[in-house]
Design a protein around this motif. Structure first.
Motif: not given
Ligand SMILES: Nc1ncnc2c1ncn2[C@@H]1O[C@H](COP(=O)(O)OP(=O)(O)OP(=O)(O)O)[C@@H](O)[C@H]1O
Ligand SMILES: [Mg+2]
Lengths: 260, 255
Positions: A135, A120, A123, A131
């Motif tokens: 996630q 990730l 992000r 999310l």
């Protein structure tokens, strides 16, 4: 001589936990080796989360003793990190700040690495609200791993995910466990998940451990193999309290089984 | 491109109704349907504003009122916030204070005006006292409830990750209570203006409310209406400022 004695990472000795008017755990005895992957299954409300909170030192047992690295566990277990059923990300912190929670300034770099581990890294600057469920759980996993705990406690981390994402996350957790060699205790509702990634499956029932079953299958495990189904059946029988009669009919439905 | 025009029109549309009302009011005054004894035309009110500013009188009254509002708000807000924090966090403080505060809260603070005039006379202290008192309770209640209703799971998580004391407060508890605290702040801004209007109208020798009461004696309709418009503008302004704070502090919550 001494080296031959099994050194356990964490042990519970005659642990009891009572809440006002309710006895949840009655006599829990567990010994878990360093680097072992243990799964705990049991019906809802049987005290699985309670046991994990005890191991994390978030609560104290009513009776009995917790031994961590041969020493009695007094308060918060600093070796352990917990991943919660519902993720519990702080919605007011960006992903990176959630992962570096409780770390000093230099923790940001480590947090980035941990986010890379769970895939990730792109992000980092997002709010958790943006999310997906899977996630979020990966961020929660990164947050637990960034502390490099020797004991990872997983409280139904995948409960809210869809079947495909679950498989992906299970593989990720197994993979990280093999890389980092921490001890893992996974609470789950999903017996198949337990048999698929644990070295040992423990069933809790009425406050006691009613089954303590090693899973001697090579990894990565084939979920469709016959021995796998045998383990699965045996544990399910235990949980559902299926009679011997039913078990026989179940066994018959797998004509080629050989006893494991 | 399309997006920005949509944005612009969304900003303008809310102002259409006030502008139309204003234009209508002006027209009706000009043709004489609304006599200026009853309601002066917008242009007359505007003229009054210009006249009063040229003597500096308007600025004096406005700055005095703003000063009272701000000081009263700060005093009451800080006290309410502090009690809210302590009672929300410490069980003992809660046991000790909460019931008393809840009882006091039920007294309408404007009912104290006669008492306050006897205590402090009609100078600054009495107005600031009333504003502070009015502001204190909404800030207290919302801070207290905000802290009480922070997700217990998040607090447990914070502890499990080694946070305690100050760190736990600033990373978990305060941000968790923030949206509720800001609701209290916004509400108390309304209370602040209301209290000030009443207090200044009843007893004062300066400020916007005094300006209006003084104008009444001389039948200066335009000044009275000007005072009302000023209160409305400041009320709107404080609402805008509160919203800005919300947007800044609750960014994570927004779209
Ligand atoms: N703080 C508490 N006070 C009183 N009772 C509690 C408390 N925490 C848990 N319990 C009770 O202890 C029992 C076990 O709870 P626990 O959360 O450990 O169950 P669980 O096995 O994790 O269930 P699930 O699979 O649904 O998560 C429940 O009956 C619950 O009501
Ligand atoms: Mg649970």
């Amino acid at each position: 001589m001494k080296e031959k004695e099994p050194k356990f990472h964490i042990e519970t000795k005659h642990i009891e936990k009572n809440y006002p008017g309710r006895s949840v755990l009655k006599d829990i005895n567990l010994s878990i080796k360093k680097g072992e992957f243990v799964a705990i299954v049991g019906k809802s409300g049987c005290g699985k989360s309670t046991l994990l909170r005890l191991l994390a030192g978030l609560e104290t047992p009513s009776k009995g003793q917790l031994i961590m690295d041969q020493r009695p566990l007094a308060e918060l277990n600093s070796e352990a990190r917990m991943m919660f059923q519902d993720g519990r990300l702080l919605p007011w912190k960006k992903v990176i700040d959630n992962v570096s929670l409780g770390l000093t300034k230099e923790g940001k770099a480590r947090a980035k690495k941990a986010l890379q581990l769970v895939g990730l890294e792109d992000r980092i600057a997002d709010w958790p609200a943006k999310l997906s469920g899977g996630q979020k759980q990966r961020v929660a996993l990164a947050r637990a791993l960034v502390h490099e705990p020797s004991l990872l406690l997983l409280d139904e981390p995948l409960g809210a995910l869809d079947a495909l994402t679950r498989l992906e996350m299970q593989a990720l957790i197994e993979d990280l466990w093999q890389q980092k060699k921490f001890t893992a205790i996974l609470v789950t509702h999903d017996v198949e998940e337990a048999v698929a990634i644990a070295d040992r499956v423990i069933v809790i029932e009425n406050g006691y451990i009613s089954l303590n079953q090693s899973i001697d299958l090579p990894r990565p495990r084939q979920r469709t193999s016959t021995p796998f189904s045998m383990y699965l059946d045996q544990i399910l029988d235990r949980i559902m309290g299926r009679t011997q009669q039913k078990k026989i009919t179940l066994l018959r439905s797998y004509p080629n089984t050989t006893k494991v | 491109m399309k997006f920005s025009t949509k944005n612009l029109s969304e900003k303008l549309i809310p102002w259409l109704v006030p502008i139309m009302l204003l234009v209508g009011w002006q027209l009706l005054s000009v043709v004489g349907i609304i006599p200026s004894r009853i309601l002066p035309a917008p242009t007359q009110v505007f003229q009054a504003a210009i006249d009063l500013s040229s003597t500096g009188e308007l600025m004096d009254h406005v700055s005095i009122s703003l000063g009272r509002a701000l000081i009263g708000f700060l005093i009451g807000g800080v006290i309410g916030f502090a009690f809210g924090l302590f009672n929300g966090i410490f069980r003992f403080a809660e046991l000790f204070f909460d019931t008393s505060i809840q009882m006091l809260r039920n007294i309408p603070h404007l009912a104290l005006i006669p008492l306050v005039i006897l205590w402090f006379g009609i100078d600054e202290t009495s107005k600031i006292f009333l504003v502070a008192l009015g502001v204190m309770f909404p800030v207290y209640i919302n801070t207290y409830h905000g802290i009480k209703s922070v997700d217990k799971g998040l607090i447990e998580m914070g502890k499990a990750y080694g946070l305690k004391g100050k760190a736990l407060f600033f990373h978990v508890i305060l941000p968790g209570a923030m949206s509720s605290i800001l609701v209290g702040v916004r509400f108390s801004l309304g209370v602040m203006w209301l209290t000030l209007i009443v207090a200044e109208t009843i007893s004062a020798h300066s400020g916007i409310g005094y300006m209006a009461m003084n104008a009444r004696e001389f039948m200066q309709m335009d000044v009275i209406v000007l005072s009302i418009v000023l209160y409305a503008l400041f009320g709107k302004l404080s609402d805008v400022i509160a919203k800005l704070f919300e947007r800044k502090l609750l960014r994570w919550n927004g779209s």
